[in-house]
Enzyme design. Structure first.
Site, mmCIF file in Angstrom:
data_model
loop_
_atom_site.group_PDB
_atom_site.id
_atom_site.type_symbol
_atom_site.label_atom_id
_atom_site.label_comp_id
_atom_site.label_asym_id
_atom_site.label_seq_id
_atom_site.Cartn_x
_atom_site.Cartn_y
_atom_site.Cartn_z
ATOM 1 N N ASP A 146 0.807 -1.230 0.000
ATOM 2 C CA ASP A 146 0.000 0.000 0.000
ATOM 3 C C ASP A 146 0.838 1.277 0.000
ATOM 4 O O ASP A 146 0.438 2.290 0.586
ATOM 5 C CB ASP A 146 -0.975 0.012 1.203
ATOM 6 C CG ASP A 146 -1.873 -1.209 1.211
ATOM 7 O OD1 ASP A 146 -2.196 -1.701 0.123
ATOM 8 O OD2 ASP A 146 -2.244 -1.666 2.310
ATOM 9 N N LYS B 162 1.728 1.965 -5.173
ATOM 10 C CA LYS B 162 2.322 1.387 -6.386
ATOM 11 C C LYS B 162 1.425 1.612 -7.604
ATOM 12 O O LYS B 162 1.902 1.955 -8.685
ATOM 13 C CB LYS B 162 2.548 -0.131 -6.202
ATOM 14 C CG LYS B 162 3.533 -0.454 -5.069
ATOM 15 C CD LYS B 162 3.651 -1.935 -4.838
ATOM 16 C CE LYS B 162 2.399 -2.575 -4.259
ATOM 17 N NZ LYS B 162 2.073 -2.151 -2.884
ATOM 18 N N GLY C 149 -4.544 -4.570 -3.698
ATOM 19 C CA GLY C 149 -5.544 -3.545 -3.969
ATOM 20 C C GLY C 149 -4.790 -2.309 -4.407
ATOM 21 O O GLY C 149 -4.157 -1.655 -3.596
ATOM 22 N N HIS C 150 -4.796 -2.057 -5.719
ATOM 23 C CA HIS C 150 -4.006 -0.945 -6.258
ATOM 24 C C HIS C 150 -4.942 0.155 -6.748
ATOM 25 O O HIS C 150 -5.864 -0.111 -7.513
ATOM 26 C CB HIS C 150 -3.120 -1.429 -7.404
ATOM 27 C CG HIS C 150 -2.057 -2.394 -6.958
ATOM 28 N ND1 HIS C 150 -1.155 -2.963 -7.810
ATOM 29 C CD2 HIS C 150 -1.746 -2.867 -5.723
ATOM 30 C CE1 HIS C 150 -0.329 -3.752 -7.124
ATOM 31 N NE2 HIS C 150 -0.682 -3.714 -5.863
ATOM 32 N N GLN D 251 2.063 -6.075 -3.103
ATOM 33 C CA GLN D 251 2.582 -6.207 -1.728
ATOM 34 C C GLN D 251 3.881 -5.407 -1.568
ATOM 35 O O GLN D 251 4.032 -4.384 -2.216
ATOM 36 C CB GLN D 251 2.751 -7.681 -1.347
ATOM 37 C CG GLN D 251 1.423 -8.429 -1.152
ATOM 38 C CD GLN D 251 0.781 -8.924 -2.412
ATOM 39 O OE1 GLN D 251 1.425 -9.543 -3.248
ATOM 40 N NE2 GLN D 251 -0.492 -8.676 -2.593
HETATM 41 P P1 GDP Z 1 -0.842 0.168 -3.583
HETATM 42 O O1 GDP Z 1 -1.418 -1.103 -3.054
HETATM 43 O O2 GDP Z 1 0.639 0.273 -3.329
HETATM 44 O O3 GDP Z 1 -1.153 0.416 -5.030
HETATM 45 O O4 GDP Z 1 -1.510 1.335 -2.746
HETATM 46 P P2 GDP Z 1 -3.070 1.452 -2.325
HETATM 47 O O5 GDP Z 1 -3.847 1.858 -3.526
HETATM 48 O O6 GDP Z 1 -3.523 0.249 -1.587
HETATM 49 O O7 GDP Z 1 -2.998 2.593 -1.239
HETATM 50 C C1 GDP Z 1 -2.505 3.854 -1.539
HETATM 51 C C2 GDP Z 1 -3.612 4.905 -1.277
HETATM 52 O O8 GDP Z 1 -3.024 6.174 -1.175
HETATM 53 C C3 GDP Z 1 -4.610 5.002 -2.400
HETATM 54 O O9 GDP Z 1 -5.843 5.408 -1.881
HETATM 55 C C4 GDP Z 1 -4.005 6.088 -3.284
HETATM 56 O O10 GDP Z 1 -4.961 6.753 -4.093
HETATM 57 C C5 GDP Z 1 -3.448 7.005 -2.248
HETATM 58 N N1 GDP Z 1 -2.233 7.741 -2.635
HETATM 59 C C6 GDP Z 1 -1.217 7.346 -3.439
HETATM 60 N N2 GDP Z 1 -0.247 8.292 -3.467
HETATM 61 C C7 GDP Z 1 -0.659 9.292 -2.652
HETATM 62 C C8 GDP Z 1 -0.091 10.544 -2.254
HETATM 63 O O11 GDP Z 1 1.013 10.927 -2.628
HETATM 64 N N3 GDP Z 1 -0.845 11.304 -1.385
HETATM 65 C C9 GDP Z 1 -2.058 10.912 -0.932
HETATM 66 N N4 GDP Z 1 -2.696 11.709 -0.093
HETATM 67 N N5 GDP Z 1 -2.613 9.731 -1.283
HETATM 68 C C10 GDP Z 1 -1.919 8.950 -2.131
HETATM 69 P P1 IMO Z 2 -0.921 -4.292 -2.112
HETATM 70 O O1 IMO Z 2 -0.472 -4.889 -3.452
HETATM 71 C C1 IMO Z 2 -0.805 -4.634 2.219
HETATM 72 C C2 IMO Z 2 -0.790 -8.678 3.888
HETATM 73 C C3 IMO Z 2 -2.017 -9.158 4.650
HETATM 74 C C4 IMO Z 2 -1.376 -10.101 5.631
HETATM 75 C C5 IMO Z 2 -0.256 -10.731 4.813
HETATM 76 C C6 IMO Z 2 -0.618 -12.089 4.221
HETATM 77 O O2 IMO Z 2 -2.219 -3.596 -2.190
HETATM 78 O O3 IMO Z 2 0.185 -3.481 -1.541
HETATM 79 P P2 IMO Z 2 -2.179 -12.836 2.212
HETATM 80 O O4 IMO Z 2 -3.637 -12.667 2.011
HETATM 81 O O5 IMO Z 2 -1.337 -12.242 1.126
HETATM 82 O O6 IMO Z 2 -1.777 -14.256 2.500
HETATM 83 O O7 IMO Z 2 -1.871 -12.027 3.576
HETATM 84 O O8 IMO Z 2 0.042 -9.819 3.775
HETATM 85 N N1 IMO Z 2 -1.055 -8.186 2.531
HETATM 86 C C7 IMO Z 2 -1.009 -6.898 2.167
HETATM 87 N N2 IMO Z 2 -0.807 -5.789 2.909
HETATM 88 N N3 IMO Z 2 -0.960 -4.527 0.895
HETATM 89 C C8 IMO Z 2 -1.140 -5.628 0.132
HETATM 90 O O9 IMO Z 2 -1.175 -5.593 -1.221
HETATM 91 C C9 IMO Z 2 -1.226 -6.891 0.786
HETATM 92 N N4 IMO Z 2 -1.413 -8.152 0.355
HETATM 93 C C10 IMO Z 2 -1.299 -8.938 1.432
HETATM 94 O O10 IMO Z 2 -2.655 -8.071 5.272
HETATM 95 O O11 IMO Z 2 -0.777 -9.389 6.691
HETATM 96 MG MG MG Z 3 -2.933 -1.750 -1.770
#
Ligand code: GDP
Ligand code: IMO
Ligand code: MG
Length: 454
Positions: free
Chosen positions: A12, A15, A39-40, A227
């Site tokens: 998170d 990416k 979850g991207h 991840q």
């Molecule tokens: P990922 O799993 O690495 O793709 O990241 P996620 O989408 O799970 O979580 C990142 C969250 O932060 C999302 O809601 C993005 O829209 C948001 N986000 C990404 N970059 C920034 C930033 O520079 N500032 C803020 N405020 N939010 C951001």
């Molecule tokens: P993105 O791509 C954050 C964490 C879970 C748990 C551990 C193992 O959005 O960054 P799993 O279901 O993979 O066997 O769970 O890894 N986890 C993540 N945490 N971002 C993710 O993906 C994750 N995918 C798995 O919360 O601790």
């Molecule tokens: Mg994510």
């Protein structure tokens, strides 16, 4: 050439947003590991897309590939593609025939094992998507691969071998009653149909050949890690990890593109300007805690750090993209980043969420750890030792909240001076240039210093 996007922390880091930012120059966007545990988020204007399986390049109409290192739940893939089509996109997704398939019994066993572990407070806090059990079957040489779905006889034979074992595991080891998710006939019918759809839509490929041909003809390929480094099965804080290799080496083994090609391209480390974690396991720089996830933490506490954690969680919207769970929050952990930089060989960094910390008087980082009187600059290999590390915090003067859209337009020098000091510190510690600074979730809300494809 290739550009690989890797999470440097615990997932998170933003990416999806960086894949989208640089994705215009890519011809193909490839996931190399994980499954629908990811979850991207991509924010394009007023539209927000949350993608679990479809590579984030779909928002820009890029061909998406799920490499052999992925585990694929066809049901979530088709649902996600259909939902994107309803929103006017036209996702073109190819699946590696060598990728493994997630079945309902994998999901069921994921939950069953977590439940069993919870008796001794040992659960990982997985996403419940069946990721671990599917990779177990892959390594145990009893998995079903995407290519097997295309041949009903092979599919039937494999299910007849594996499903009774899984049913016995659930019923006899864990004492759980089982239903349709452990029934060979029902599974066979459902997955044969998925195979038919994959064949009709011509979605399966030999990923190595598909990508190799494109790279040979001068196309740009982007690898989208899911991840992050510290939840990598090998380089993370085992056993509080996911079951695949998000680190850069995974881009080669998870696609069939050679390590030389991946290493000859750019590898961008995505860094959140603070730290979040979903699920269990240590977090030395944690502020406060989340009951049920933070080890030994049963109810919401009080105090300055708890308030700070709550403030950052709300400002950053730090709730799981997949599960909606509140994310644990901490200060940036620099030993963790040094470990990530070494493991992945970052050629550039994207530092996100700099806007979220704006308005704080003081911003801290864990510069090093203290463990039994010794100062450590990188993460110990065992989770027990990591859990005992006390961070040596460094303090930075905070930066003001500003018009971040204007900053993104004006460029790096418009970033408040104290935030630039923070970024310079991170860049110095990792000996890696900052390519991009995230100042908001939107595609335009990024200060771009370098485009890795140029
Ligand atoms: P990922 O799993 O690495 O793709 O990241 P996620 O989408 O799970 O979580 C990142 C969250 O932060 C999302 O809601 C993005 O829209 C948001 N986000 C990404 N970059 C920034 C930033 O520079 N500032 C803020 N405020 N939010 C951001
Ligand atoms: P993105 O791509 C954050 C964490 C879970 C748990 C551990 C193992 O959005 O960054 P799993 O279901 O993979 O066997 O769970 O890894 N986890 C993540 N945490 N971002 C993710 O993906 C994750 N995918 C798995 O919360 O601790
Ligand atoms: Mg994510």
């Amino acid at each position: 050439m290739t550009v690989t996007i890797v999470g440097s922390q615990l997932g998170d880091e933003g990416k999806g947003g960086v894949v989208d930012l640089y994705g215009d120059a890519a011809d193909v966007v490839v996931r190399y590991q994980g499954g629908d545990n990811a979850g991207h988020t991509v924010v394009e204007g007023d539209e927000e897309y949350k993608l679990s399986l479809v590579p984030s390049g779909a928002v820009r109409d890029k061909v998406g590939v799920l490499g052999n290192g992925c585990v694929v739940n066809p049901e979530t893939l088709f649902d996600e593609m259909d939902a994107l089509r309803e929103r006017g996109l036209d996702p073109d997704v190819r699946l590696a025939r060598r990728a493994h398939v997630i079945f309902p019994y994998h999901r069921a066993l994921d939950g069953i094992e977590e439940e069993a572990k919870s008796d001794s407070d040992a659960e990982v806090g997985t996403t419940g998507r069946g990721i671990g059990p599917t990779y177990e079957d892959k390594v145990g040489r009893r998995g079903v691969r995407v290519g097997d779905l295309l041949d009903p006889d092979v599919l039937r034979e494999k299910l007849e071998y594996v499903v009774p074992q899984k049913r016995a595991l659930a019923e006899e080891v864990y004492g759980v009653e089982t239903g349709e998710e452990f029934d060979v006939d029902a599974l066979y019918e459902q997955y044969r149909e998925y195979g038919e759809r994959l064949a009709e839509e011509d979605m399966t490929v030999d990923a190595g050949d598909f990508l190799g041909d494109r790279i040979d003809s001068g196309k740009n390929v982007m690898f989208e890690g899911a991840q992050g480094t510290v939840i990598d099965i090998d380089h993370g804080n085992y056993p509080y990890v996911t079951s695949s290799n998000p680190t850069a080496g995974g881009a080669a083994t998870g696609t069939g593109v050679s390590p030389g090609v991946v290493g000859g391209g750019e590898v961008i480390g995505i860094v959140k300007a603070y730290l979040t974690r979903v699920g269990s396991g240590p977090l030395p720089t944690e502020l406060g805690g989340v009951a049920g996830d933070t080890p030994g933490y049963d109810e919401q506490g009080e105090g300055e750090n708890e308030e700070l954690a709550e403030y950052i969680r709300e400002e950053g919207g730090e709730y799981g993209t997949v599960t909606g769970r509140p994310r644990r929050v901490g200060w940036l952990d620099v030993p963790m980043l040094r470990h990530a930089a070494r493991t992945n060989g970052f050629t550039g960094l994207a530092v996100n969420h700099v806007d979220v910390l704006a308005g704080l008087d003081e911003v801290k980082v864990g510069h090093s750890y203290d463990l039994d009187g010794e100062e450590l600059f990188t993460m110990p290999a065992t989770t027990e030792r990591w859990g005992r590390c006390e961070p040596n915090l460094r303090s930075f003067d905070g930066w003001e909240d500003v018009d971040w859209d204007a900053v993104a337009e004006q460029g790096y020098d418009a970033i408040p001076a104290n935030a630039r000091r923070y970024l310079d510190y991170v860049s110095d510690q990792l000996d890696t240039d900052v390519y991009a600074v995230g100042v908001g979730p939107g595609r335009e809300q990024t200060v771009v210093l370098e485009d890795p494809f140029e």
